[in-house]
Design a protein around this motif. Structure first.
Motif, PDB file in Angstrom:
ATOM      1  N   GLU A 117      40.030 -20.782 -21.302  1.00  0.00           N
ATOM      2  CA  GLU A 117      40.373 -19.354 -21.286  1.00  0.00           C
ATOM      3  C   GLU A 117      39.782 -18.655 -22.500  1.00  0.00           C
ATOM      4  O   GLU A 117      40.056 -19.033 -23.642  1.00  0.00           O
ATOM      5  CB  GLU A 117      41.888 -19.154 -21.259  1.00  0.00           C
ATOM      6  N   ASP A 118      38.995 -17.633 -22.233  1.00  0.00           N
ATOM      7  CA  ASP A 118      38.285 -16.906 -23.284  1.00  0.00           C
ATOM      8  C   ASP A 118      38.940 -15.548 -23.494  1.00  0.00           C
ATOM      9  O   ASP A 118      39.016 -14.739 -22.575  1.00  0.00           O
ATOM     10  CB  ASP A 118      36.818 -16.728 -22.881  1.00  0.00           C
ATOM     11  N   GLU A 119      39.407 -15.293 -24.725  1.00  0.00           N
ATOM     12  CA  GLU A 119      40.053 -14.007 -24.996  1.00  0.00           C
ATOM     13  C   GLU A 119      39.049 -12.912 -25.332  1.00  0.00           C
ATOM     14  O   GLU A 119      39.403 -11.732 -25.363  1.00  0.00           O
ATOM     15  CB  GLU A 119      41.077 -14.132 -26.125  1.00  0.00           C
ATOM     16  N   HIS A 120      37.813 -13.265 -25.610  1.00  0.00           N
ATOM     17  CA  HIS A 120      36.785 -12.236 -25.832  1.00  0.00           C
ATOM     18  C   HIS A 120      35.564 -12.592 -24.990  1.00  0.00           C
ATOM     19  O   HIS A 120      34.551 -13.108 -25.490  1.00  0.00           O
ATOM     20  CB  HIS A 120      36.434 -12.078 -27.316  1.00  0.00           C
ATOM     21  N   ALA A 170      36.843  -3.510 -26.475  1.00  0.00           N
ATOM     22  CA  ALA A 170      36.719  -2.172 -27.045  1.00  0.00           C
ATOM     23  C   ALA A 170      36.073  -2.182 -28.420  1.00  0.00           C
ATOM     24  O   ALA A 170      35.361  -1.250 -28.785  1.00  0.00           O
ATOM     25  CB  ALA A 170      38.102  -1.520 -27.141  1.00  0.00           C
ATOM     26  N   ALA A 171      36.318  -3.247 -29.202  1.00  0.00           N
ATOM     27  CA  ALA A 171      35.824  -3.287 -30.578  1.00  0.00           C
ATOM     28  C   ALA A 171      35.720  -4.738 -31.025  1.00  0.00           C
ATOM     29  O   ALA A 171      36.449  -5.600 -30.528  1.00  0.00           O
ATOM     30  CB  ALA A 171      36.777  -2.526 -31.510  1.00  0.00           C
ATOM     31  N   PRO A 172      34.831  -5.049 -31.965  1.00  0.00           N
ATOM     32  CA  PRO A 172      34.679  -6.433 -32.413  1.00  0.00           C
ATOM     33  C   PRO A 172      35.847  -6.929 -33.253  1.00  0.00           C
ATOM     34  O   PRO A 172      36.062  -8.125 -33.347  1.00  0.00           O
ATOM     35  CB  PRO A 172      33.376  -6.398 -33.226  1.00  0.00           C
ATOM     36  N   GLU A 173      36.594  -6.017 -33.882  1.00  0.00           N
ATOM     37  CA  GLU A 173      37.703  -6.427 -34.726  1.00  0.00           C
ATOM     38  C   GLU A 173      38.999  -6.387 -33.927  1.00  0.00           C
ATOM     39  O   GLU A 173      39.345  -5.391 -33.306  1.00  0.00           O
ATOM     40  CB  GLU A 173      37.822  -5.501 -35.946  1.00  0.00           C
ATOM     41  N   TYR A 203      43.583  -0.940 -27.426  1.00  0.00           N
ATOM     42  CA  TYR A 203      43.115  -0.713 -26.061  1.00  0.00           C
ATOM     43  C   TYR A 203      43.567  -1.798 -25.080  1.00  0.00           C
ATOM     44  O   TYR A 203      43.129  -1.820 -23.946  1.00  0.00           O
ATOM     45  CB  TYR A 203      41.576  -0.642 -26.064  1.00  0.00           C
ATOM     46  N   HIS A 204      44.463  -2.673 -25.520  1.00  0.00           N
ATOM     47  CA  HIS A 204      44.859  -3.791 -24.667  1.00  0.00           C
ATOM     48  C   HIS A 204      45.507  -3.345 -23.369  1.00  0.00           C
ATOM     49  O   HIS A 204      45.445  -4.068 -22.365  1.00  0.00           O
ATOM     50  CB  HIS A 204      45.813  -4.726 -25.429  1.00  0.00           C
ATOM     51  N   LYS A 205      46.151  -2.197 -23.345  1.00  0.00           N
ATOM     52  CA  LYS A 205      46.832  -1.767 -22.123  1.00  0.00           C
ATOM     53  C   LYS A 205      45.915  -0.976 -21.185  1.00  0.00           C
ATOM     54  O   LYS A 205      46.303  -0.671 -20.059  1.00  0.00           O
ATOM     55  CB  LYS A 205      48.051  -0.924 -22.464  1.00  0.00           C
ATOM     56  N   THR A 206      44.722  -0.660 -21.635  1.00  0.00           N
ATOM     57  CA  THR A 206      43.875   0.220 -20.828  1.00  0.00           C
ATOM     58  C   THR A 206      43.220  -0.537 -19.676  1.00  0.00           C
ATOM     59  O   THR A 206      42.802  -1.682 -19.811  1.00  0.00           O
ATOM     60  CB  THR A 206      42.787   0.872 -21.692  1.00  0.00           C
ATOM     61  N   ALA A 207      43.126   0.144 -18.545  1.00  0.00           N
ATOM     62  CA  ALA A 207      42.551  -0.488 -17.358  1.00  0.00           C
ATOM     63  C   ALA A 207      41.063  -0.771 -17.531  1.00  0.00           C
ATOM     64  O   ALA A 207      40.555  -1.768 -17.010  1.00  0.00           O
ATOM     65  CB  ALA A 207      42.792   0.400 -16.139  1.00  0.00           C
ATOM     66  N   TRP A 208      40.346   0.091 -18.247  1.00  0.00           N
ATOM     67  CA  TRP A 208      38.901  -0.097 -18.350  1.00  0.00           C
ATOM     68  C   TRP A 208      38.539  -1.346 -19.137  1.00  0.00           C
ATOM     69  O   TRP A 208      37.479  -1.950 -18.890  1.00  0.00           O
ATOM     70  CB  TRP A 208      38.221   1.129 -18.941  1.00  0.00           C
TER      71      TRP A 208
END
Length: 573
Positions: free
Chosen positions: A326-329, A351-354, A361-366
């Protein structure tokens, strides 16, 4: 005297018989019928004394299919065969196998220490056949298909009762699994397979568990401390689901360290090989094992951990179940490696490297949509294993995600050509089946019954309104849209699906033809409204504005009926 306990398995029901045989000579065994893609099993009693019955001898078997194909697979020590015993106590070894051809199978078993073996046969029948194993769909490998040929929409729920396997089995099947089956779920992500941690997490509104002693083994000692009663509890659940063709993804996988369980690091190379080999011998014959997973959130390239583990699984699993980490990024994933055959992802690091910025942005659908797009490697389907907006458990309270976010994230995954799981029960530790914090499939107390309906609508659209398995992500066909809120799935020239969050307008570009079977669908309610017939001639292509022109297509402007809900536009000839 050496006893052979023969079990012919049909519909996963064991039929026991006892056959006597001399220890100095091989034994012949003739078993009953076994259904295609179900589990064949025999139990063999070996009364010899060993210091460690898990490792001092190995039971090996050659299976010969009706077509003459040979498959070599191993058996496993199982104590007294009923969940009791340990490395020195018990005399039962078992062979398990999953037949994938109908007709008569023959098999011959041997022991690595020279103990006399035996032979037998069983007939594989199509009556009661299972669906088979999940593979990448051969014609469009973004999607899953039974055996690679029969595409299936994965309708998946994250069932998180770590310790629930020790609660009364009939209660769990009636109150947890059956309601999911009744709603059409054919896939579960679970934490009890393999059992390594968190055993206090069970359903508190059900009967108490018989034990919380559910760790598979003592840290660093897999080959000498396997708890056989735990294996039997897990297999009882897996077998019940297998009989009903509900596939299972092991979220926690083989590594317990991240959840205060036995650590992969503490195993020697020999112990790692035993652990994988023993697990494969017991579980690989279950067709409903979606695939092997190491654990959540790993980088994918480490020889000492997930990559080395995947190679061991590839070596020992003759059935070739899917494999993943499982890859988180997933923007920087390792799924191009041959050791991995599907992608299990999260929507982090999009959304961002950090990570601290990305969390906003974890809740965003995009972010779900983009994670699924970038996580795809040709030939390897994507499964959103942990979408932050898709999990009420754990993530909603941390991100402030709403049910609207959940619905839009689900569509974000689907329009990216990916499968996903979701959950609507609340607590991370104090689990319930019923009530406002329980599973959203019982009564009206749980507010997430709305989300359950949203997922039903999505599933109905993907399976009844379009042929999803012929479609691919096609955001490139959109213009004049908000790319963070409008996405397209299409089989160009045949069928188009556009999701527009909150009624966002868009322009979709179509190839020439007549599109008469068109409809708007409310993603909240399932209500349908007609969309006008669209006719595009070859001559119309020249009239497209230069700054919007897509070769061979013409844009059609679409304004959803209102902005009070999410709308899905379906365009078909």
């Amino acid at each position: 005297m050496n006893r052979i306990l023969c079990t012919g398995v049909s519909y996963s029901v064991l039929l026991w018989a006892v056959v006597g045989g001399l220890a100095s000579s091989p034994t012949s065994v003739w078993a009953d019928e076994v259904s295609l893609y179900r589990v064949f099993e025999i139990a063999i009693e070996n009364e010899k004394s060993y210091n460690n019955k898990f490792t001092d001898t190995e039971l090996r078997c050659k299976y010969v299919s009706p077509s003459g194909r040979e498959v070599n697979f191993i058996g496993f020590f199982d104590g007294d065969g009923q969940g009791g015993g340990d490395r020195r106590n018990g005399s039962i070894w078992k062979l398990r196998f999953m037949p994938d051809e109908s007709g008569e199978w023959r098999y011959h078993w041997t022991w690595s220490d020279g103990t006399p073996g035996g032979e037998g046969s069983f007939r594989c029948v199509t009556r009661g056949a299972g669906k088979g194993m999940l593979r990448a769909y051969e014609k469009n490998p973004r999607w899953f298909a039974y055996n690679g040929t029969e595409p299936v929409w994965i309708k998946s729920y994250y069932e998180t009762g770590h310790g629930s396997i020790a609660q009364p089995f009939d209660w769990v099947t009636a109150n947890v699994y059956q309601p999911l089956l009744d709603r059409g779920y054919n896939h579960l992500q679970v934490n009890w397979l393999l059992s390594l941690c968190c055993f206090g997490q069970y359903y508190l509104d059900g009967p108490p568990p018989s034990t919380q002693n559910l760790a598979l083994y003592q840290e660093g000692k897999a080959s000498s401390t396997m708890q056989l009663h735990v294996w039997h509890l897990m297999e009882q659940h897996l077998g019940w689901l297998n009989d009903r063709d509900v596939h299972v993804h092991m979220f926690l996988g083989f590594e317990g360290r991240k959840n205060d369980g036995p650590s992969w690091d503490k195993l020697s190379d020999e112990e790692k090989d035993f652990y994988v080999r023993y697990t494969v011998a017991r579980l690989a014959p279950y067709a409903n094992l979606t695939g092997w997973n190491f654990v959540w959130e790993d980088p994918g390239h480490r020889e000492s951990h997930e990559l080395g583990w995947a190679r061991l699984v590839q070596k020992h699993d003759v059935f070739n179940h899917l494999r993943t980490y499982e890859d988180e990024h997933p923007r920087n994933n390792e799924y191009q490696r041959p050791e991995y055959t599907f992608a299990a992802i999260e929507n982090h690091r999009i959304a961002a490297p950090e990570k601290p910025i990305d969390r906003l942005y974890h809740k965003t659908a995009w972010t779900h949509h983009l994670a699924c797009l970038v996580g795809y490697v040709p030939g390897k389907p994507v499964y959103m294993s942990e979408g932050n907006a898709l999990w009420r458990r754990y993530w909603h309270e941390r991100t402030g995600a709403t049910q609207n976010d959940l619905r839009q994230a689900a569509w974000g995954c689907a329009t990216a050509g990916a499968s996903f799981c979701w959950n609507g029960h609340a607590k991370e530790y104090e689990l319930a089946v019923r009530g406002p914090e329980g599973m959203p499939f019982h009564g009206n107390d749980n507010p997430y019954i709305e989300s359950a309906r949203y997922i039903d609508i999505l599933s109905e659209v993907l399976t009844a309104e379009v042929e999803f398995y012929k479609m691919e992500p096609a955001d490139y066909l959109l213009t004049r849209q908000d790319p963070f809120r409008v996405w397209c799935l299409a089989e160009a020239g045949r069928q188009y699906l556009v999701f527009a969050a909150d009624g966002e307008p868009f322009r979709v570009h179509l190839t020439p033809g007549k599109y008469k079977n068109n409809v708007w669908i409310d993603a909240k309610t399932g209500q349908q409204k007609p969309f006008e017939e669209v006719s595009i001639a070859e001559s119309d292509l020249a009239t497209e504005q230069p700054d919007e022109r897509l070769d061979g297509t013409k844009g059609v402007q679409a304004q959803p009926p209102d902005s009070n809900t999410d709308w899905v536009l379906i365009l078909r000839p």
